[in-house]
Motif scaffolding. Structure first.
Motif, PDB file in Angstrom:
ATOM      1  N   GLY A 277       0.835  -1.174   0.000  1.00 53.93           N
ATOM      2  CA  GLY A 277       0.000   0.000   0.000  1.00 53.93           C
ATOM      3  C   GLY A 277       0.881   1.240   0.000  1.00 53.93           C
ATOM      4  O   GLY A 277       2.092   1.172   0.242  1.00 53.93           O
ATOM      5  N   SER A 278       0.292   2.395  -0.262  1.00 54.58           N
ATOM      6  CA  SER A 278       1.082   3.621  -0.397  1.00 54.58           C
ATOM      7  C   SER A 278       1.869   3.953   0.871  1.00 54.58           C
ATOM      8  O   SER A 278       3.021   4.398   0.798  1.00 54.58           O
ATOM      9  CB  SER A 278       0.167   4.795  -0.764  1.00 54.58           C
ATOM     10  OG  SER A 278      -0.868   4.952   0.199  1.00 54.58           O
ATOM     11  N   ASP A 279       1.281   3.708   2.045  1.00 50.85           N
ATOM     12  CA  ASP A 279       1.982   4.020   3.301  1.00 50.85           C
ATOM     13  C   ASP A 279       3.196   3.121   3.491  1.00 50.85           C
ATOM     14  O   ASP A 279       4.257   3.570   3.950  1.00 50.85           O
ATOM     15  CB  ASP A 279       1.040   3.874   4.500  1.00 50.85           C
ATOM     16  CG  ASP A 279      -0.012   4.964   4.539  1.00 50.85           C
ATOM     17  OD1 ASP A 279       0.192   5.991   3.866  1.00 50.85           O
ATOM     18  OD2 ASP A 279      -1.031   4.783   5.239  1.00 50.85           O
ATOM     19  N   MET A 280       3.041   1.841   3.171  1.00 51.04           N
ATOM     20  CA  MET A 280       4.154   0.905   3.315  1.00 51.04           C
ATOM     21  C   MET A 280       5.234   1.154   2.259  1.00 51.04           C
ATOM     22  O   MET A 280       6.434   0.968   2.524  1.00 51.04           O
ATOM     23  CB  MET A 280       3.656  -0.544   3.207  1.00 51.04           C
ATOM     24  CG  MET A 280       2.750  -0.980   4.337  1.00 51.04           C
ATOM     25  SD  MET A 280       3.619  -1.062   5.926  1.00 51.04           S
ATOM     26  CE  MET A 280       2.939   0.383   6.744  1.00 51.04           C
ATOM     27  N   LEU A 281       4.831   1.593   1.091  1.00 47.20           N
ATOM     28  CA  LEU A 281       5.799   1.838   0.015  1.00 47.20           C
ATOM     29  C   LEU A 281       6.785   2.941   0.379  1.00 47.20           C
ATOM     30  O   LEU A 281       7.946   2.916  -0.062  1.00 47.20           O
ATOM     31  CB  LEU A 281       5.055   2.194  -1.276  1.00 47.20           C
ATOM     32  CG  LEU A 281       5.916   2.409  -2.526  1.00 47.20           C
ATOM     33  CD1 LEU A 281       6.699   1.136  -2.864  1.00 47.20           C
ATOM     34  CD2 LEU A 281       5.042   2.847  -3.704  1.00 47.20           C
ATOM     35  N   THR A 282       6.347   3.883   1.202  1.00 48.51           N
ATOM     36  CA  THR A 282       7.247   4.982   1.588  1.00 48.51           C
ATOM     37  C   THR A 282       8.484   4.478   2.324  1.00 48.51           C
ATOM     38  O   THR A 282       9.530   5.132   2.299  1.00 48.51           O
ATOM     39  CB  THR A 282       6.513   6.001   2.491  1.00 48.51           C
ATOM     40  OG1 THR A 282       6.043   5.331   3.669  1.00 48.51           O
ATOM     41  CG2 THR A 282       5.333   6.614   1.770  1.00 48.51           C
ATOM     42  N   HIS A 283       8.378   3.320   2.973  1.00 46.04           N
ATOM     43  CA  HIS A 283       9.506   2.783   3.738  1.00 46.04           C
ATOM     44  C   HIS A 283      10.581   2.159   2.841  1.00 46.04           C
ATOM     45  O   HIS A 283      11.732   1.980   3.279  1.00 46.04           O
ATOM     46  CB  HIS A 283       9.023   1.731   4.730  1.00 46.04           C
ATOM     47  CG  HIS A 283       8.094   2.261   5.784  1.00 46.04           C
ATOM     48  ND1 HIS A 283       8.515   3.101   6.786  1.00 46.04           N
ATOM     49  CD2 HIS A 283       6.763   2.073   5.982  1.00 46.04           C
ATOM     50  CE1 HIS A 283       7.486   3.404   7.572  1.00 46.04           C
ATOM     51  NE2 HIS A 283       6.413   2.794   7.098  1.00 46.04           N
ATOM     52  N   ILE A 284      10.245   1.823   1.605  1.00 44.54           N
ATOM     53  CA  ILE A 284      11.216   1.130   0.735  1.00 44.54           C
ATOM     54  C   ILE A 284      11.411   1.852  -0.601  1.00 44.54           C
ATOM     55  O   ILE A 284      12.044   1.307  -1.504  1.00 44.54           O
ATOM     56  CB  ILE A 284      10.770  -0.324   0.479  1.00 44.54           C
ATOM     57  CG1 ILE A 284       9.402  -0.358  -0.216  1.00 44.54           C
ATOM     58  CG2 ILE A 284      10.721  -1.115   1.789  1.00 44.54           C
ATOM     59  CD1 ILE A 284       8.993  -1.745  -0.692  1.00 44.54           C
ATOM     60  N   ARG A 285      10.882   3.038  -0.714  1.00 46.05           N
ATOM     61  CA  ARG A 285      10.890   3.724  -2.014  1.00 46.05           C
ATOM     62  C   ARG A 285      12.311   3.935  -2.550  1.00 46.05           C
ATOM     63  O   ARG A 285      12.535   3.870  -3.773  1.00 46.05           O
ATOM     64  CB  ARG A 285      10.158   5.063  -1.876  1.00 46.05           C
ATOM     65  CG  ARG A 285       9.980   5.797  -3.195  1.00 46.05           C
ATOM     66  CD  ARG A 285       9.114   7.016  -2.990  1.00 46.05           C
ATOM     67  NE  ARG A 285       7.750   6.621  -2.705  1.00 46.05           N
ATOM     68  CZ  ARG A 285       6.914   7.342  -1.959  1.00 46.05           C
ATOM     69  NH1 ARG A 285       7.328   8.452  -1.384  1.00 46.05           N
ATOM     70  NH2 ARG A 285       5.675   6.942  -1.785  1.00 46.05           N
ATOM     71  N   GLU A 286      13.275   4.203  -1.690  1.00 44.45           N
ATOM     72  CA  GLU A 286      14.645   4.506  -2.137  1.00 44.45           C
ATOM     73  C   GLU A 286      15.553   3.280  -2.141  1.00 44.45           C
ATOM     74  O   GLU A 286      16.741   3.380  -2.483  1.00 44.45           O
ATOM     75  CB  GLU A 286      15.249   5.581  -1.219  1.00 44.45           C
ATOM     76  CG  GLU A 286      14.408   6.846  -1.078  1.00 44.45           C
ATOM     77  CD  GLU A 286      14.184   7.525  -2.413  1.00 44.45           C
ATOM     78  OE1 GLU A 286      15.089   7.478  -3.262  1.00 44.45           O
ATOM     79  OE2 GLU A 286      13.083   8.095  -2.613  1.00 44.45           O
ATOM     80  N   ILE A 287      15.005   2.117  -1.772  1.00 48.00           N
ATOM     81  CA  ILE A 287      15.839   0.905  -1.689  1.00 48.00           C
ATOM     82  C   ILE A 287      15.888   0.209  -3.050  1.00 48.00           C
ATOM     83  O   ILE A 287      14.876   0.064  -3.734  1.00 48.00           O
ATOM     84  CB  ILE A 287      15.273  -0.048  -0.607  1.00 48.00           C
ATOM     85  CG1 ILE A 287      15.356   0.615   0.780  1.00 48.00           C
ATOM     86  CG2 ILE A 287      16.030  -1.375  -0.607  1.00 48.00           C
ATOM     87  CD1 ILE A 287      14.765  -0.214   1.899  1.00 48.00           C
TER      88      ILE A 287
END
Length: 258
Positions: A68-78
């Protein structure tokens, strides 16, 4: 309701990690990509680098579109599928620890209060299911004990029966529902008895009032009759007195003429 992707039935949110990781792991195994994610297939040097990068990209993309969009923020730069997987596990562990404490406290404070049995059982089940979703499973006996111990006092007799004989959650709730229906029927019957007694007292009082009113009316009619009779007698006496006066005056006038 959680949105789904082409890979998992529900995208990763803050409450469904345990289910999500099972779904996604199955997909990655089927695609031959799990070795990339669990670190078995480490980043090679040399000829196999391009193949690894290709598989890493596929695995990372699968993880990303399953969030989901909230969880994606945690891995966006990985850029590493393994690092993204591990980061989501760490986020879940941190969040689930705080959430577990909150849910455990909510479960301990959960009491029937003004809830019906159905409403109360649903509330307990919902909290237990949320705990199970973050890895804190509540077995059947624990769930039955929780719902039994926090019922209103009128369910004490049925509570003893449920606790004495091991029941499944469904069986316990069914017994409490039957007890609730029985209590409601007794309450309704008691209310009807009170209402009947009130109606009987009302009509009894009303009947006495009508009877007394009839007697009063009879007394008034009698008084009216007596009063009318006395008035008639008085009128007759007056007429007689007038006639006697006329006779006397006639006699007086005759004597004067003679």
């Amino acid at each position: 309701m959680s949105m789904s992707s082409a890979i998992v039935p529900e995208v990763l949110l803050d409450k469904n990690y345990e289910n999500w990781k099972v779904w996604l792991k199955s997909y990655l195994l089927g695609q031959g990509l799990w070795d990339i994610v669990d670190g078995s297939d480490a980043n090679p040097v040399g000829a196999g680098l391009n193949a690894w990068r290709k598989n890493n990209g596929k695995a990372l993309h699968a993880i990303q579109i399953s969030c989901g969009s909230d969880m994606l923020t945690h891995i966006r730069e990985i850029e590493s599928a393994k690092d993204a997987w591990d980061r989501l596990a760490s986020v879940h562990a941190h969040a689930s620890g705080a959430r577990k404490g909150f849910l455990e406290a909510e479960l301990r404070a959960c009491k029937q209060g003004t809830y019906t049995i159905s409403e109360y059982a649903r509330k307990v089940k919902d909290i237990c299911d949320q705990l199970e979703a973050i890895g804190a499973r509540k077995d059947n006996d624990t769930r039955v004990a929780i719902i039994s111990e926090n019922l209103r006092p009128e369910f004490d007799a049925m509570r003893v029966i449920v606790q004495k004989n091991k029941r499944t959650m469904e069986e316990a709730v069914s017994l409490f529902l039957q007890e609730e229906a029985l209590l409601e029927r007794h309450k309704l019957e008691s209310n009807n008895e009170v209402k009947d007694m009130s109606n009987e007292a009302f009509f009894s009082t009303a009947h006495g009032s009508f009877r007394n009113r009839g007697r009063s009316r009879m007394r008034d009619d009698h008084i009216d009759t007596v009063s009318t009779k006395e008035q008639d007698d008085g009128d007759k006496k007056a007429d007689n007195n007038e006639e006697a006066l006329c006779v006397i005056m006639g006699q007086v006038n005759t004597a004067d003429n003679q």
